[in-house]
Scaffold this motif. Structure first.
Motif, PDB file in Angstrom:
ATOM      1  N   LEU A 125      65.684  80.103 -13.645  1.00 22.50           N
ATOM      2  CA  LEU A 125      64.248  79.903 -13.624  1.00 22.50           C
ATOM      3  C   LEU A 125      63.837  79.754 -12.170  1.00 22.50           C
ATOM      4  CD1 LEU A 125      61.765  79.552 -15.500  1.00 22.50           C
ATOM      5  CD2 LEU A 125      62.136  77.087 -15.360  1.00 22.50           C
ATOM      6  N   GLY A 126      63.148  80.763 -11.653  1.00 20.94           N
ATOM      7  CA  GLY A 126      62.793  80.751 -10.245  1.00 20.94           C
ATOM      8  C   GLY A 126      64.030  80.720  -9.379  1.00 20.94           C
ATOM      9  N   GLY A 127      64.059  79.815  -8.419  1.00 22.52           N
ATOM     10  CA  GLY A 127      65.205  79.681  -7.527  1.00 22.52           C
ATOM     11  C   GLY A 127      66.228  78.691  -8.014  1.00 22.52           C
ATOM     12  N   HIS A 128      66.202  78.349  -9.293  1.00 14.10           N
ATOM     13  CA  HIS A 128      67.140  77.394  -9.860  1.00 14.10           C
ATOM     14  C   HIS A 128      67.983  78.037 -10.951  1.00 14.10           C
ATOM     15  CE1 HIS A 128      64.601  74.459  -7.819  1.00 14.10           C
ATOM     16  NE2 HIS A 128      65.521  73.546  -8.052  1.00 14.10           N
ATOM     17  N   VAL A 129      69.201  77.554 -11.052  1.00  9.92           N
ATOM     18  CA  VAL A 129      70.095  77.903 -12.147  1.00  9.92           C
ATOM     19  C   VAL A 129      69.992  76.814 -13.205  1.00  9.92           C
ATOM     20  CG1 VAL A 129      72.524  78.174 -12.779  1.00  9.92           C
ATOM     21  CG2 VAL A 129      71.663  79.244 -10.700  1.00  9.92           C
ATOM     22  N   VAL A 130      69.946  77.248 -14.457  1.00  8.65           N
ATOM     23  CA  VAL A 130      69.777  76.316 -15.570  1.00  8.65           C
ATOM     24  C   VAL A 130      71.111  76.194 -16.319  1.00  8.65           C
ATOM     25  CG1 VAL A 130      68.434  75.756 -17.631  1.00  8.65           C
ATOM     26  CG2 VAL A 130      67.395  77.119 -15.795  1.00  8.65           C
ATOM     27  N   GLY A 131      71.643  74.995 -16.381  1.00  4.69           N
ATOM     28  CA  GLY A 131      72.893  74.754 -17.093  1.00  4.69           C
ATOM     29  C   GLY A 131      72.642  74.671 -18.591  1.00  4.69           C
ATOM     30  N   ILE A 132      72.623  75.821 -19.241  1.00  5.74           N
ATOM     31  CA  ILE A 132      72.208  75.863 -20.648  1.00  5.74           C
ATOM     32  C   ILE A 132      73.264  75.299 -21.590  1.00  5.74           C
ATOM     33  CG2 ILE A 132      70.517  77.710 -20.357  1.00  5.74           C
ATOM     34  CD1 ILE A 132      72.587  79.724 -21.249  1.00  5.74           C
ATOM     35  N   ALA A 133      74.535  75.259 -21.160  1.00  4.66           N
ATOM     36  CA  ALA A 133      75.558  74.652 -22.020  1.00  4.66           C
ATOM     37  C   ALA A 133      75.284  73.166 -22.192  1.00  4.66           C
ATOM     38  CB  ALA A 133      76.946  74.882 -21.424  1.00  4.66           C
ATOM     39  N   ALA A 184      74.028  71.226 -25.652  1.00  4.36           N
ATOM     40  CA  ALA A 184      74.783  70.097 -26.198  1.00  4.36           C
ATOM     41  C   ALA A 184      73.890  68.873 -26.352  1.00  4.36           C
ATOM     42  CB  ALA A 184      75.975  69.789 -25.292  1.00  4.36           C
ATOM     43  N   ALA A 185      73.067  68.597 -25.332  1.00  7.85           N
ATOM     44  CA  ALA A 185      72.204  67.418 -25.378  1.00  7.85           C
ATOM     45  C   ALA A 185      71.106  67.551 -26.423  1.00  7.85           C
ATOM     46  CB  ALA A 185      71.579  67.190 -23.998  1.00  7.85           C
ATOM     47  N   ASP A 186      70.769  68.800 -26.773  1.00 10.63           N
ATOM     48  CA  ASP A 186      69.696  69.029 -27.744  1.00 10.63           C
ATOM     49  C   ASP A 186      70.228  69.311 -29.149  1.00 10.63           C
ATOM     50  OD1 ASP A 186      66.895  68.914 -27.822  1.00 10.63           O
ATOM     51  OD2 ASP A 186      66.706  71.095 -27.908  1.00 10.63           O
ATOM     52  N   GLY A 187      71.542  69.170 -29.311  1.00 11.20           N
ATOM     53  CA  GLY A 187      72.122  69.278 -30.649  1.00 11.20           C
ATOM     54  C   GLY A 187      72.480  70.678 -31.107  1.00 11.20           C
ATOM     55  N   HIS A 188      72.517  71.643 -30.214  1.00 10.13           N
ATOM     56  CA  HIS A 188      72.858  73.016 -30.589  1.00 10.13           C
ATOM     57  C   HIS A 188      74.327  73.286 -30.243  1.00 10.13           C
ATOM     58  CE1 HIS A 188      68.701  74.026 -31.544  1.00 10.13           C
ATOM     59  NE2 HIS A 188      68.334  73.430 -30.417  1.00 10.13           N
ATOM     60  N   ARG A 189      75.192  72.857 -31.110  1.00  9.53           N
ATOM     61  CA  ARG A 189      76.621  72.870 -30.811  1.00  9.53           C
ATOM     62  C   ARG A 189      77.195  74.280 -30.715  1.00  9.53           C
ATOM     63  NH1 ARG A 189      78.783  67.976 -34.836  1.00  9.53           N
ATOM     64  NH2 ARG A 189      77.553  66.299 -33.844  1.00  9.53           N
ATOM     65  N   LYS A 190      76.713  75.182 -31.559  1.00  9.27           N
ATOM     66  CA  LYS A 190      77.259  76.550 -31.546  1.00  9.27           C
ATOM     67  C   LYS A 190      77.004  77.219 -30.200  1.00  9.27           C
ATOM     68  CE  LYS A 190      75.187  79.912 -33.812  1.00  9.27           C
ATOM     69  NZ  LYS A 190      74.725  80.852 -34.872  1.00  9.27           N
ATOM     70  N   TRP A 191      75.796  77.098 -29.688  1.00  7.35           N
ATOM     71  CA  TRP A 191      75.492  77.686 -28.389  1.00  7.35           C
ATOM     72  C   TRP A 191      76.219  76.929 -27.276  1.00  7.35           C
ATOM     73  CZ3 TRP A 191      69.636  77.480 -29.852  1.00  7.35           C
ATOM     74  CH2 TRP A 191      69.361  78.508 -30.768  1.00  7.35           C
ATOM     75  N   ALA A 192      76.269  75.601 -27.394  1.00  8.06           N
ATOM     76  CA  ALA A 192      76.931  74.802 -26.363  1.00  8.06           C
ATOM     77  C   ALA A 192      78.394  75.204 -26.216  1.00  8.06           C
ATOM     78  CB  ALA A 192      76.814  73.315 -26.686  1.00  8.06           C
ATOM     79  N   ARG A 193      79.068  75.418 -27.334  1.00 10.80           N
ATOM     80  CA  ARG A 193      80.483  75.824 -27.267  1.00 10.80           C
ATOM     81  C   ARG A 193      80.623  77.202 -26.610  1.00 10.80           C
ATOM     82  NH1 ARG A 193      80.661  73.587 -32.561  1.00 10.80           N
ATOM     83  NH2 ARG A 193      80.404  75.678 -33.461  1.00 10.80           N
TER      84      ARG A 193
END
Length: 405
Positions: A36-44, A48-57
C-alpha cells in the motif's frame, strides 16, 4: 520519510492495486505480503490477528504457491477482506503494526516456479524477427496465425527482479565462420514480456478451455527473458531455444492479481484466419491494455504496448493444456516479446537496433546494439485502474555481469 499509506492521493499503489510479493525483514521471515503506497503490508500477521487461519497459514510460507492452491474463490475473498480492512478508518491502529517501509524489507521470488512456458504472441515481434532472419522469405511461419507458438523453458533459472545476470557462454557460429567458436555471448539481448502466474492443479489429460482462464490465471508480473542471440541462432535448429534462453529469466517481485486488472481487459485484435474453436471459447478470448516502458541505463528506449498482442493469455493457457498437459500451482507462462507497430515500440534490442545495423543512442552519448557488461535494464508498466486512474505493475530489472571463467 515514507508517506502515510492511509493518505494516498493516487491509485498507482493504492487499494485498487494490492499486489502480492514475498518479503523478509529484520523481524519477519520470508512470507507473503501486499503493498500500500510505499509500505509493505504483512498480511500473514493481519490474517492471523483477524481470525483468518487458512490465509494466515498460506501467507506465512515463503512463496505464493500455498495460496495459489486455494483457488479463485479464496483469491477473491481474500482481496475483498484486505480492501475492506485497509480502507476502514476505524481499524488503522490494528493495521499499523503490520506495516513496514518498502526500503526496510528484502523482496524474494514470489513463486516457487513449477513449470515455465514462453510464448511468441506478438505479431509485430514475430514479423520483425522474420524479416531480420528470413529477409527473402515470409516473415511469419505458416503456423503462426493458427496457434500460439511456445517452448518449454527452464523453471529453475527464473530469478527475482534485481538479480544480477552473468553473461552466458556457449557455442556460436556466424555464416562467415568455418567452425563454431566457444565463448561469452556477444549479442546479449532483452525481451520485454508479461508473465502469468497459474494456480489450481489439473489432472493429466484434462484440458483448460479459454472460458476457464480465470479459474487458473492468478496474476501478472513483468518479465525479462534475457536472450543470447548468437547462441540461439546456432543451436535452435531443429529443436528451438535452449542455452540461448535458459541461463536466466527475470520476474517482477510483485504479482498483480487479475482482479486488479478488470479495467485493463480489452478485445484482442482481429484474428484472421479465425482460430479453431478451442482457441475461441464461448465468451471470447481477451487481451490486456498494459503500457510498458523499457529503460537501458536510465534511457527510455522503448514503449511496448501489450494491447497490440495477437494471442491472449486465455488462448495461451488453452493451447498449453489442449494436449492434456497438467497445470501445477506456481506454473508460469510468458507472452513472448511485446512489440508494437512503431519503431519505438519494439521490445528487444534485436528489433530496436535491427540486428545491430541501426544502433540506438543512450542519454550518455554511447550507442548499443546489444548489451554490454555493466548495463542495467528496467521494465515498468501501468494499467487502467478500477474506478479510474492507473495502477503500477512491479518493475523487473537486472544488471549484466561479465562472463565467468
Amino acid at each position: 520519510m515514507t508517506a502515510d499509506p492511509f493518505a494516498l492521493t493516487d491509485d498507482l499503489w493504492g487499494l485498487t492495486n494490492l499486489p502480492y510479493a514475498v518479503a523478509s525483514a529484520q523481524d519477519w521471515s520470508p512470507q507473503v505480503v501486499s503493498r500500500l503506497g510505499g509500505h509493505v503490508v504483512g498480511i500473514a500477521g493481519l490474517a492471523a490477528a483477524d481470525g483468518h487461519r487458512k490465509w494466515a497459514r498460506a501467507w506465512s510460507t515463503p512463496s505464493l504457491n500455498a495460496f495459489l492452491e486455494q483457488g479463485p474463490s479464496s483469491w477473491q475473498a481474500a482481496r475483498r477482506w484486505l480492501q475492506q480492512l485497509l480502507s476502514d478508518d476505524r481499524r488503522r491502529d490494528f493495521v499499523r503494526p503490520h506495516l513496514r517501509p518498502l526500503d526496510a524489507v528484502e523482496l524474494h521470488l514470489a513463486v516457487d516456479v513449477a513449470d515455465y512456458v514462453d510464448f511468441y504472441a506478438s505479431e509485430h515481434h514475430a514479423t520483425n524477427v522474420g524479416k531480420i532472419f528470413r529477409p527473402d522469405g515470409a516473415a511469419l511461419t505458416p503456423n503462426w496465425k493458427h496457434l500460439p507458438i511456445g517452448y518449454h523453458g527452464r523453471a529453475g533459472t527464473v530469478v527475482v527482479s534485481g538479480t544480477d545476470i552473468v553473461r552466458p557462454v556457449g557455442q556460436r557460429k556466424t555464416p562467415a565462420d568455418a567452425a563454431p567458436q566457444f565463448g561469452p555471448s556477444v549479442r546479449l539481448d532483452i525481451e520485454a514480456e508479461v508473465g502469468f502466474v497459474v494456480g489450481g492443479e489439473t489432472e493429466l489429460g484434462e484440458r483448460v478451455g479459454v472460458d476457464r482462464a480465470d479459474e487458473h490465471i492468478f496474476g501478472v508480473g513483468l518479465f525479462n527473458d534475457w536472450s543470447a542471440r548468437d547462441l540461439q541462432a546456432w543451436e535452435y535448429v531443429p529443436l528451438g531455444p535452449f542455452l540461448g534462453k535458459s541461463f536466466a529469466s527475470s520476474l517482477s517481485a510483485w504479482i498483480t492479481p487479475m482482479a486488479a486488472l478488470k479495467e485493463a481487459r480489452i478485445a484482442l485484435p482481429q484474428q484472421d484466419p479465425q482460430p479453431l474453436p478451442y482457441l475461441r471459447g464461448l465468451e471470447g478470448a481477451f487481451g490486456l491494455d498494459l503500457a510498458l516502458e523499457v529503460r537501458l541505463n536510465g534511457t527510455l528506449v522503448s514503449q511496448p504496448p501489450y494491447a497490440q498482442m495477437y494471442w491472449g493469455p486465455g488462448q495461451m493457457l488453452a493451447h498449453l493444456t489442449v494436449n492434456g498437459a497438467r497445470l501445477r500451482n506456481g506454473d508460469l507462462f510468458a507472452s513472448g516479446t511485446v512489440s508494437g507497430p512503431e519503431p519505438q515500440q519494439r521490445g528487444s534490442l534485436l528489433e530496436l537496433s535491427w540486428s545491430g545495423s541501426e544502433p540506438i543512442r543512450l542519454e550518455d552519448g554511447t550507442e548499443r546494439s546489444f548489451l554490454q557488461d555493466g548495463d542495467e535494464v528496467t521494465i515498468t508498466a501501468t494499467a487502467p485502474a478500477v474506478g479510474g486512474g492507473r495502477i503500477a505493475l512491479g518493475e523487473v530489472s537486472g544488471r549484466i555481469l561479465p562472463a565467468r571463467d
